[in-house]
Design a protein around this motif. Structure first.
Motif, PDB file in Angstrom:
ATOM      1  N   ILE A   1       0.851  -1.197   0.000  1.00 20.22           N
ATOM      2  CA  ILE A   1       0.000   0.000   0.000  1.00 20.22           C
ATOM      3  C   ILE A   1       0.880   1.238   0.000  1.00 20.22           C
ATOM      4  O   ILE A   1       1.783   1.363   0.832  1.00 20.22           O
ATOM      5  CB  ILE A   1      -0.922  -0.006   1.241  1.00 20.22           C
ATOM      6  N   ASP A   2       0.618   2.129  -0.933  1.00 19.02           N
ATOM      7  CA  ASP A   2       1.389   3.377  -0.977  1.00 19.02           C
ATOM      8  C   ASP A   2       1.087   4.213   0.264  1.00 19.02           C
ATOM      9  O   ASP A   2      -0.067   4.373   0.663  1.00 19.02           O
ATOM     10  CB  ASP A   2       1.027   4.178  -2.244  1.00 19.02           C
ATOM     11  N   ASN A   3       2.146   4.719   0.869  1.00 23.84           N
ATOM     12  CA  ASN A   3       2.034   5.617   2.041  1.00 23.84           C
ATOM     13  C   ASN A   3       1.291   4.989   3.220  1.00 23.84           C
ATOM     14  O   ASN A   3       0.571   5.662   3.947  1.00 23.84           O
ATOM     15  CB  ASN A   3       1.348   6.931   1.650  1.00 23.84           C
ATOM     16  N   PHE A   4       1.470   3.679   3.385  1.00 22.87           N
ATOM     17  CA  PHE A   4       0.828   3.021   4.525  1.00 22.87           C
ATOM     18  C   PHE A   4       1.351   3.585   5.840  1.00 22.87           C
ATOM     19  O   PHE A   4       0.614   3.678   6.829  1.00 22.87           O
ATOM     20  CB  PHE A   4       1.073   1.512   4.454  1.00 22.87           C
ATOM     21  N   LYS A   5       2.625   3.940   5.871  1.00 24.54           N
ATOM     22  CA  LYS A   5       3.219   4.480   7.095  1.00 24.54           C
ATOM     23  C   LYS A   5       2.503   5.738   7.545  1.00 24.54           C
ATOM     24  O   LYS A   5       2.218   5.926   8.738  1.00 24.54           O
ATOM     25  CB  LYS A   5       4.705   4.764   6.868  1.00 24.54           C
ATOM     26  N   GLU A   6       2.199   6.611   6.576  1.00 27.71           N
ATOM     27  CA  GLU A   6       1.499   7.849   6.928  1.00 27.71           C
ATOM     28  C   GLU A   6       0.101   7.556   7.486  1.00 27.71           C
ATOM     29  O   GLU A   6      -0.360   8.195   8.436  1.00 27.71           O
ATOM     30  CB  GLU A   6       1.383   8.758   5.706  1.00 27.71           C
ATOM     31  N   ILE A   7      -0.566   6.541   6.915  1.00 29.79           N
ATOM     32  CA  ILE A   7      -1.892   6.159   7.407  1.00 29.79           C
ATOM     33  C   ILE A   7      -1.780   5.624   8.834  1.00 29.79           C
ATOM     34  O   ILE A   7      -2.587   5.960   9.714  1.00 29.79           O
ATOM     35  CB  ILE A   7      -2.515   5.102   6.475  1.00 29.79           C
ATOM     36  N   ASN A   8      -0.755   4.801   9.065  1.00 28.16           N
ATOM     37  CA  ASN A   8      -0.527   4.256  10.405  1.00 28.16           C
ATOM     38  C   ASN A   8      -0.269   5.371  11.412  1.00 28.16           C
ATOM     39  O   ASN A   8      -0.774   5.357  12.538  1.00 28.16           O
ATOM     40  CB  ASN A   8       0.674   3.309  10.355  1.00 28.16           C
ATOM     41  N   ASP A   9       0.541   6.338  11.007  1.00 26.42           N
ATOM     42  CA  ASP A   9       0.889   7.441  11.912  1.00 26.42           C
ATOM     43  C   ASP A   9      -0.322   8.313  12.213  1.00 26.42           C
ATOM     44  O   ASP A   9      -0.496   8.786  13.344  1.00 26.42           O
ATOM     45  CB  ASP A   9       2.002   8.288  11.301  1.00 26.42           C
ATOM     46  N   GLU A  10      -1.173   8.518  11.219  1.00 30.99           N
ATOM     47  CA  GLU A  10      -2.307   9.420  11.395  1.00 30.99           C
ATOM     48  C   GLU A  10      -3.449   8.779  12.171  1.00 30.99           C
ATOM     49  O   GLU A  10      -4.048   9.405  13.052  1.00 30.99           O
ATOM     50  CB  GLU A  10      -2.814   9.880  10.026  1.00 30.99           C
ATOM     51  N   TYR A  11      -3.755   7.521  11.861  1.00 37.37           N
ATOM     52  CA  TYR A  11      -4.929   6.872  12.449  1.00 37.37           C
ATOM     53  C   TYR A  11      -4.587   5.901  13.582  1.00 37.37           C
ATOM     54  O   TYR A  11      -5.475   5.455  14.307  1.00 37.37           O
ATOM     55  CB  TYR A  11      -5.718   6.121  11.365  1.00 37.37           C
ATOM     56  N   GLY A  12      -3.315   5.549  13.708  1.00 33.37           N
ATOM     57  CA  GLY A  12      -2.925   4.614  14.764  1.00 33.37           C
ATOM     58  C   GLY A  12      -2.742   3.204  14.237  1.00 33.37           C
ATOM     59  O   GLY A  12      -3.242   2.842  13.172  1.00 33.37           O
ATOM     60  N   HIS A  13      -2.034   2.397  15.037  1.00 37.88           N
ATOM     61  CA  HIS A  13      -1.693   1.040  14.590  1.00 37.88           C
ATOM     62  C   HIS A  13      -2.909   0.124  14.523  1.00 37.88           C
ATOM     63  O   HIS A  13      -2.962  -0.776  13.673  1.00 37.88           O
ATOM     64  CB  HIS A  13      -0.640   0.438  15.518  1.00 37.88           C
ATOM     65  N   GLU A  14      -3.882   0.316  15.408  1.00 43.30           N
ATOM     66  CA  GLU A  14      -5.077  -0.529  15.350  1.00 43.30           C
ATOM     67  C   GLU A  14      -5.820  -0.296  14.046  1.00 43.30           C
ATOM     68  O   GLU A  14      -6.291  -1.253  13.406  1.00 43.30           O
ATOM     69  CB  GLU A  14      -5.992  -0.233  16.541  1.00 43.30           C
ATOM     70  N   ALA A  15      -5.923   0.963  13.644  1.00 45.49           N
ATOM     71  CA  ALA A  15      -6.570   1.273  12.371  1.00 45.49           C
ATOM     72  C   ALA A  15      -5.753   0.704  11.211  1.00 45.49           C
ATOM     73  O   ALA A  15      -6.304   0.213  10.219  1.00 45.49           O
ATOM     74  CB  ALA A  15      -6.724   2.791  12.216  1.00 45.49           C
ATOM     75  N   GLY A  16      -4.416   0.774  11.355  1.00 46.35           N
ATOM     76  CA  GLY A  16      -3.556   0.193  10.321  1.00 46.35           C
ATOM     77  C   GLY A  16      -3.772  -1.303  10.180  1.00 46.35           C
ATOM     78  O   GLY A  16      -3.839  -1.832   9.062  1.00 46.35           O
ATOM     79  N   ASP A  17      -3.896  -2.010  11.334  1.00 48.40           N
ATOM     80  CA  ASP A  17      -4.150  -3.458  11.291  1.00 48.40           C
ATOM     81  C   ASP A  17      -5.509  -3.744  10.647  1.00 48.40           C
ATOM     82  O   ASP A  17      -5.645  -4.711   9.878  1.00 48.40           O
ATOM     83  CB  ASP A  17      -4.118  -4.045  12.704  1.00 48.40           C
TER      84      ASP A  17
END
Length: 754
Positions: free
Chosen positions: A370-386
């Motif tokens: 996923i492009d820019n997954f790190k930014e999504i993780n940072d913005e929404y949190g790791h639970e949202a990333g999972d």
């Protein structure tokens, strides 16, 4: 005399009956002391027979001594047999003391010529021992039962009577009475022992049955009692495990509460019949079995089946469902990803190896992330990333159904095995399916998020291609796709592999170079055109390896920026440059150092703190320092970039916009940008002064920058006529090979001193 013979025969008969009873009780009863009594009464029987026959009447000494020895032996045996619980040393001391007395007594009497008293002393000894046995039996042997007390009292009376009987043994009438009383005592002992054993066995049976019931009902395992393959009893635990009442279990065949087919593939009835047959041979048969509860729940059991008697069995059943579930969970987490429930690398590689062996020409790997997954993780949190990873896994799996094997290698990187490609050109179909998943929005914490995906594709190069090699190739293709931007698809090739390996090697060497201090500053002078004076220098990063070779910035800067190692390199160059010029700046108030900062450094709010710390450490005043940046810093977030620059300028540090005219800035940025100096790129200088359009552009830019309040530095000046022309149109400063190339600190010091 005849009466005496009769009573002697009566006692012999009584003792024989007593010995027979004791023998039967010892064999079938449970009282251990009966064996001791049986041996003692056998000895007593021999003694009575010898007394009646009076074989040694003519040899008084031998007769008395022999009977004394036999009575003494019987007494010692009884004493030793019933002297339980004593300390071993004390017991032995008393035993040997007793033996000593028994040996010394006849010797003394023989010496004193009183051998006729030996037999009497022996009987007295037997009487004393009998009294001892009586008290012992009353207090120790099943003392809570009445027959046991009768046995004890009878032994005491028996002992007292023997002692009194011996005292008056020469009175024939009393002798007859004595024999009759002794026979009566022996009869009482016999009857009491029979009743005692009956009561003991009954009590033992009651205790055993009570213990059996407690054990049966309170067992942690289920117990089924089975006769002719029909359950006729069960315990409470069986009711709990099978979730059925006792009445519902009894009368069933065990197969009726079992799965139709066991996990080994055998039908329950056939397999069960075989197990009963094995157990009927007397062996304890242990096996795994699947029962079912009343509501159909599977129960994993470990069963021990054993024979009770002909046609009757006991099955001890342990519920292993929780254990099996735990083991399955452990095994699941061993082979499957905890977040997406997709196969882990080990299982994935195993399947890939099988596909390559079976049909390598139909196999391909698609790696995607996923492009820019790190930014999504940072913005929404790791639970949202999972949660996002689970959504991606579920959607990709659903578009392929069971046609592919999908795995998550880590982070947001997935790999799919295509194992049924008719032709390599058909690879675009699965690529389109994966892309279709990302055409729709994903929901994260109630918000719709649009995502893009990069993909890398690799095919086996030959039939000998190994799974890890193919996986590595797909990863190389994916990294190539990511390096070219969002939403890209790249195919693995040997050429790209070589490029990627070279890039990896450079990255490795950069890390080594950072550790060993291989990155150093070089300095290019900035000239005031009218005076020809050096008014400043631009600090340029150079990488000089330990072997003396130099790596130029266009080779390592892009990789350093991708890996964010540029931050470390930038800080090292900044510190070294300030250290180099610390002494030179003390005597030159107008001299400035231009330090290049990467966009990554300027995105980090800590850059202001870093600059302040370095200036304090090396005693550099703010007016001596300029920060150079390119227009790219304004592309992603111009407002944030200007805030950082405003903070830098607030410290008194100057800001220069480098490579003006080559980036993405519009003229509207010029009004907003927090800069002091504009550095015009060499691309505007190349055709000067001969090209009229180039002159017009240069004159317009310099005039506009002055009107906006910026100073202008022109880079890339390599010819005298270019320098003269720029001087004539009011350029503030010039930088280029015409004046000086970048040089080491040693050379710049010599130049400044001259």
């Amino acid at each position: 005399m005849e009466m005496l013979l009769f009573v002697q025969l009566l006692e012999i008969a009584t003792v024989l009956v007593l010995i027979l009873v004791l023998t039967m009780l010892q064999r079938f009863g449970g009282i251990k002391y009966i064996y001791n009594l049986r041996i003692a009464f056998i000895g007593y029987f021999i003694l009575i027979v010898l007394t009646m026959l009076n074989l040694f009447e003519e040899q008084v000494v031998f007769n008395s001594l022999f009977k004394y020895a036999l009575l003494a032996t019987i007494s010692v045996y009884i004493y030793v047999s019933f002297s339980v619980g004593s300390n071993k040393l004390i017991h032995l001391a008393r035993f040997y003391w007793m033996i000593g007395i028994l040996i010394l007594t006849p010797m003394t009497l023989i010496i004193l010529e009183k051998t006729d008293q030996l037999e009497g002393i022996g009987y007295i000894l037997l009487g004393i021992v009998s009294i001892f046995v009586g008290f012992f039996w009353m207090n120790k042997v099943l003392s809570h039962l009445i027959p046991s007390k009768i046995v004890g009292v009878t032994f005491i009376l028996f002992g007292l009577h023997i002692m009194s009987f011996i005292i008056v043994q020469y009175d024939e009438e009393f002798l007859i009475l004595g024999y009759m009383v002794v026979a009566a005592f022996e009869a009482i002992i016999t009857i009491s022992l029979v009743f005692l054993n009956f009561n003991y066995l009954k009590e033992l049976d009651d205790i055993t049955y009570s213990k059996y019931i407690n054990l049966f009902n309170n067992s942690s395992d289920a117990i089924l009692l089975i006769s002719n393959e029909i359950i006729f009893d069960c315990n409470r635990r069986a009711e709990e495990i099978f979730e059925r009442s006792r009445e519902d279990i009894i009368g069933r065949n065990p197969m009726d509460i079992s799965e139709l087919v066991q996990d080994n593939g055998r039908e329950s009835y056939d397999y069960g019949t075989e197990l009963f047959s094995s157990a009927s041979e007397g062996k304890i048969t242990r096996f795994d079995w699947i029962h079912t509860s009343a509501n159909g729940r599977r129960i994993n059991c470990e069963i021990s089946l054993f024979l009770l008697e002909e046609g009757e069995f006991a099955a001890v059943i342990r519920d292993m469902t929780a254990n099996y579930a735990y083991e399955e969970e452990i095994n699941f987490h061993k082979y499957y990803d905890a977040v997406t429930h997709l196969p882990k690398r080990e299982l994935f590689i195993d399947r890939l190896a099988r596909f390559l062996d079976e049909r390598h020409n139909q196999v391909a790997l698609i790696a995607f992330n996923i492009d820019n997954f790190k930014e999504i993780n940072d913005e929404y949190g790791h639970e949202a990333g999972d949660e996002l990873l689970r959504q991606v896994a579920n959607k990709v799996t659903s578009v392929f159904k069971s046609e592919v094997t999908l795995t998550r290698l880590g982070g947001d990187e997935f790999v799919a095995i295509m194992d049924k490609l008719i032709h390599i050109n058909r690879i675009y179909l699965p690529l389109e399916r994966i892309q279709s998943v990302f055409n729709d929005n994903f929901e994260i914490q109630g918000q719709q998020v649009n995502l893009s995906v990069c993909m890398g594709v690799a095919f086996p190069e030959s039939e000998t291609t190994q799974p890890m090699e193919l996986l590595k190739n797909s990863d190389l293709a994916l990294n190539l796709a990511k390096s070219k931007g969002r939403g890209r698809i790249e195919f693995y090739s040997k050429k790209e592999k070589e490029i990627f390996i070279a890039r990896i090697n450079i990255e490795r060497d950069i890390r080594i170079g950072i550790e060993s201090g291989e990155f150093i500053p070089y300095y290019q002078p900035i000239i005031q055109p009218h005076s020809g004076k050096i008014v400043g220098i631009e600090v340029l990063a150079r990488w000089i390896k330990q072997d003396g070779s130099m790596i130029y910035p266009n080779t390592f800067i892009p990789i350093a920026e991708e890996t964010e190692l540029i931050k470390i390199i930038g800080e090292q160059i900044l510190s070294k440059a300030c250290d180099d010029f610390r002494e030179l700046l003390k005597d030159n108030k107008d001299f400035v150092i231009h330090i290049n900062l990467s966009p990554l450094q300027l995105k980090d709010d800590s850059i202001i703190t870093t600059l302040r710390d370095v200036m304090e450490k090396y005693e550099i005043t703010a007016r001596h320092l300029f920060i150079e940046l390119t227009e790219t810093v304004f592309i992603d977030d111009a407002d944030h970039a200007n805030e950082i620059l405003k903070g830098i300028r607030a410290m008194g540090v100057g800001v220069a916009l480098d490579d003006f005219g080559t980036g993405y800035s519009s003229l509207s940025y010029l009004v907003k940008m927090q800069v002091d100096t504009i550095k015009i790129d060499r691309s505007f200088v190349v055709k000067l002064p001969g090209d009229q359009k180039s002159r017009a552009m240069m004159e317009y830019i310099i005039g506009l920058m002055h009107d906006l309040g910026y100073k202008v530095v022109v880079e890339g000046v390599e010819e005298k006529d270019q320098a003269d022309y720029l001087k004539s149109i009011g350029c503030d400063a010039i930088q280029g090979y015409y004046y000086h190339r970048p040089m080491s600190i040693e050379k710049i010091r010599k130049l400044l001193m001259s």
